[in-house]
Design a protein around this motif. Structure first.
Motif, short mmCIF file in Angstrom:
data_model
loop_
_atom_site.label_atom_id
_atom_site.label_comp_id
_atom_site.label_asym_id
_atom_site.label_seq_id
_atom_site.Cartn_x
_atom_site.Cartn_y
_atom_site.Cartn_z
N VAL A 275 142.74 23.85 64.95
CA VAL A 275 142.69 24.82 63.61
C VAL A 275 143.45 24.99 63.24
O VAL A 275 143.35 25.46 62.16
CB VAL A 275 140.80 25.23 63.93
N GLY A 276 144.10 25.75 64.37
CA GLY A 276 145.16 27.08 63.67
C GLY A 276 146.33 26.28 62.96
O GLY A 276 146.22 26.50 62.22
N VAL A 277 146.52 24.02 63.82
CA VAL A 277 147.76 23.77 62.88
C VAL A 277 146.98 23.90 61.59
O VAL A 277 148.39 23.31 60.74
CB VAL A 277 147.90 22.76 64.20
N PHE A 278 145.78 22.66 61.51
CA PHE A 278 145.47 22.24 60.53
C PHE A 278 145.99 23.76 58.80
O PHE A 278 146.27 22.91 58.01
CB PHE A 278 144.33 22.33 60.55
N LEU A 279 145.06 24.92 59.43
CA LEU A 279 144.91 26.00 58.46
C LEU A 279 146.59 26.22 57.77
O LEU A 279 147.24 25.98 56.86
CB LEU A 279 144.47 26.58 59.04
N ALA A 280 147.15 26.17 59.64
CA ALA A 280 149.05 26.64 58.92
C ALA A 280 149.66 25.62 58.18
O ALA A 280 150.25 25.93 56.60
CB ALA A 280 149.57 27.00 60.48
N MET A 281 149.31 24.89 58.42
CA MET A 281 150.09 23.36 57.79
C MET A 281 149.56 23.19 56.55
O MET A 281 149.80 23.37 55.33
CB MET A 281 149.80 21.58 58.43
N MET A 282 148.23 23.92 55.97
CA MET A 282 147.13 23.73 54.35
C MET A 282 147.97 24.51 54.00
O MET A 282 148.12 24.28 52.90
CB MET A 282 146.00 23.69 55.47
N LEU A 283 147.76 25.16 54.06
CA LEU A 283 148.35 26.36 53.28
C LEU A 283 149.87 26.95 53.54
O LEU A 283 150.15 27.23 52.02
CB LEU A 283 148.45 28.17 54.44
N GLY A 284 150.36 25.91 53.76
CA GLY A 284 151.88 26.01 53.67
C GLY A 284 151.86 24.98 52.49
O GLY A 284 153.17 25.32 51.47
N LEU A 285 151.92 23.43 52.59
CA LEU A 285 152.11 22.49 52.05
C LEU A 285 151.55 23.27 50.58
O LEU A 285 151.98 22.96 49.80
CB LEU A 285 150.67 21.15 52.70
N ILE A 286 149.82 24.01 50.80
CA ILE A 286 149.34 23.85 49.16
C ILE A 286 150.36 25.12 48.52
O ILE A 286 150.54 25.56 47.06
CB ILE A 286 148.02 24.16 49.02
N SER A 287 151.18 26.00 49.44
CA SER A 287 151.63 27.07 48.76
C SER A 287 153.19 26.53 47.45
O SER A 287 153.25 27.35 47.04
CB SER A 287 152.03 28.01 49.52
N PHE A 288 153.31 25.66 48.08
CA PHE A 288 154.08 25.21 46.87
C PHE A 288 153.37 24.38 45.21
O PHE A 288 154.11 24.36 44.26
CB PHE A 288 155.17 24.15 47.65
N ASN A 289 152.31 23.99 45.49
CA ASN A 289 151.10 23.52 44.43
C ASN A 289 151.76 24.52 42.81
O ASN A 289 151.75 23.90 41.93
CB ASN A 289 150.18 23.62 44.74
N PRO A 290 151.39 25.39 43.48
CA PRO A 290 151.10 26.44 41.89
C PRO A 290 152.71 26.78 41.06
O PRO A 290 152.39 26.61 39.80
CB PRO A 290 151.28 28.43 42.35
N VAL A 291 153.40 27.02 41.76
CA VAL A 291 154.88 26.25 41.12
C VAL A 291 155.29 25.01 41.06
O VAL A 291 155.49 24.97 39.35
CB VAL A 291 155.88 27.31 41.62
N ASN A 292 155.40 24.27 40.84
CA ASN A 292 154.95 22.88 41.23
C ASN A 292 154.39 22.32 39.59
O ASN A 292 154.49 21.82 39.06
CB ASN A 292 154.79 21.66 42.59
N SER A 293 153.01 22.89 39.82
CA SER A 293 151.91 22.39 38.63
C SER A 293 152.04 22.96 36.69
O SER A 293 152.16 22.50 36.11
CB SER A 293 150.89 23.06 39.07
N PHE A 294 152.27 24.45 37.34
CA PHE A 294 153.31 25.01 36.35
C PHE A 294 154.59 24.97 35.81
O PHE A 294 154.39 26.38 34.85
CB PHE A 294 152.33 26.61 36.08
N GLY A 295 155.62 24.57 36.49
CA GLY A 295 156.88 25.07 36.89
C GLY A 295 157.32 24.84 35.10
O GLY A 295 157.69 25.64 34.78
N VAL A 296 156.76 24.20 34.67
CA VAL A 296 157.60 23.24 33.87
C VAL A 296 156.39 23.80 32.40
O VAL A 296 158.74 24.21 31.32
CB VAL A 296 157.16 21.63 33.21
#
Length: 466
Positions: A275-296
């Motif tokens: 569960v820890g591995v799943f959560l660490a990877m999920m938070l890591g991957l989605i952490s890039f989403n705010p900048v990717n989604s609104f960077g332009v």
């Protein structure tokens, strides 16, 4: 290419060639010579290139086509954005478990990669003929037709569903094929090559094709279908899986669907390490989403413009391409868990100050490049984490569990960040802060994982918990 057994013919007399030819790599029941390993990498990378072209090209071309048909933003978001994640959450666990348990002439992964390929190609070709398909549907419905434009959107949606169902099925087991055939000690480097191929596909599409999408979307869709079909067919034909433990070594299937779902949840989510591995990877991957989604939008607001934004994006691609193989080697050397921790700490350390300090277009450009480079390091460095940590006999199942959490994150984070931005008057600096906070949360979980990881044997003697 089918793995070769140790040859009985005499080895070359040349000492250097003798040393190279005598080297063997073992993975389960598979044994590779240097030539066999090279052929394996080539054909897997051919399949990955086909996959990357599909992933990087289909969505932007679909968005352009939908805008030409005057689709609403909500329609585009639901069909192109939400629908794939919804299908993934429903189909991936079922396909992954079936693949793990399958025993057949062609292995347990190849059938699940080949079977959806015609459906996926049909969806792509169908989208290429959206105007004709919509007109046909409009004519068949006659007086009951809601209108030509709605019929075109309905036709596109049906073809997009076929395309996404094929994609989800293949994606559920693609990583499992890599885990089953690539020697464990080379997995990080192999995923570094995967990352490089993906970036090359992105560069080719971005600079050579995307500008022509409005006029030549039909040709692009058909081209993607051909590249994917031929590339995946070549990979599935030449890559051969080894033998697997009999199904009896896995927990027997008893009861109905409800019982199977309880078993799935118990096996994947009852151990806190997983569960820890799943959560660490999920938070890591989605952490890039705010900048990717609104960077332009941030780039336009701060005065950088689309041209400057494109140049910054191109620079991140170039840096990521140069770093892909070294970070893959480092993951094999140190372990993806440790590399992931280091990369996500770097990302958080760069994004949080950026959210507080960026004031000019030049500063944004620098922060955006750091975002792209450090996020790329994390993606490449942790790509093999499942191969290193999940039970090999149930790899696809555990990978699907990780994907379910990631899908939930990708579904929730963009609208939450959007609401935050609306409430703060479109202050896009907050995207850096949101990304940094998510990355910091991921880093804390990665750091916590080190203790149970070492208790399970660490990098040298790790044993996946039962």
């Amino acid at each position: 290419m089918q793995p070769q057994a140790v040859p009985t013919t005499p080895l070359p007399a040349d000492p250097d060639r003798l040393k190279l030819s005598a080297r063997r790599w073992h993975h389960g029941s598979l044994t590779y010579t240097a030539g066999g390993l090279l052929a394996l990498f080539i054909f897997l990378l051919v399949g990955d290139f086909a996959w990357s072209v599909k992933e990087r090209a289909a969505i932007p071309v679909a968005q352009i086509l939908l805008k030409q048909m005057e689709a609403s933003n909500l329609f585009v978001a639901l069909v192109v954005g939400s629908l794939p994640w919804g299908l993934s959450m429903v189909l991936t666990p079922f396909i992954a478990v079936r693949s793990d348990r399958h025993r057949g002439r062609w292995g347990r992964r190849i059938p699940f990669l080949l079977a959806p390929t015609p459906l996926l190609m049909l969806g792509l070709v169908g989208m290429a003929f959206t105007p004709e398909g919509g007109a046909l549907l409009h004519g068949l419905l006659g007086d009951a037709s809601p209108g030509l434009r709605i019929c075109k959107l309905a036709w596109f949606s049906l073809m997009w569903i076929a395309f996404e169902v094929g994609s989800v099925i293949a994606n559920a087991v693609f990583g499992g094929l890599v885990a089953d055939v690539v020697p464990s000690k080379l997995t990080g480097r192999f995923y570094g090559m995967f990352r490089a191929v993906s970036l090359l596909a992105g560069i080719i599409f971005t600079y050579q094709i995307v500008g022509q999408a409005e006029r030549y979307y039909a040709e692009i869709f058909i081209g993607i279908a051909l590249v994917y079909g031929l590339g995946f067919a070549a990979m599935c034909w030449f890559v051969r899986e080894g033998s697997y433990p009999p199904q009896q070594t896995l927990a027997p299937r008893t009861g109905g669907t409800e019982s199977e779902m309880r078993r799935y949840m118990r096996e994947c989510f009852s151990h806190r390490f997983y569960v820890g591995v799943f959560l660490a990877m999920m938070l890591g991957l989605i952490s890039f989403n705010p900048v990717n989604s609104f960077g332009v939008f941030y780039a336009k607001q701060i005065g950088l413009g689309l041209d400057g934004y494109g140049k910054a994006l191109a620079l991140t691609y170039a840096c990521s391409l140069l770093l892909a193989l070294p970070i893959g080697w480092l993951a094999d050397r140190l372990h993806p868990l440790r590399v992931g921790l280091g990369c996500i700490v770097l990302y958080a350390a760069a994004m949080l100050p950026a959210g507080l300090l960026v004031q000019t277009a030049t500063q944004f450009q620098a922060a955006f490049v750091l975002h792209g480079v450090f996020s790329g390091l994390f993606v490449t460095g942790t790509a093999a984490i499942g191969q290193y940590l999940y039970p090999q006999e149930r790899f696809a199942q555990f990978q699907s569990a990780a994907n379910i959490l990631a899908a939930l994150g990708y579904t929730l984070v963009p609208p939450l960040v959007g609401v935050w931005l609306d409430l703060t008057g479109q202050n896009y600096r907050h995207t850096f802060i949101a990304s940094g906070l998510l990355a910091a949360a991921s880093a804390l979980i990665f750091a916590w994982l080190l203790r149970p990881f070492n208790a399970l044997g660490g990098a040298r003697n790790y044993q996946a918990p039962g």
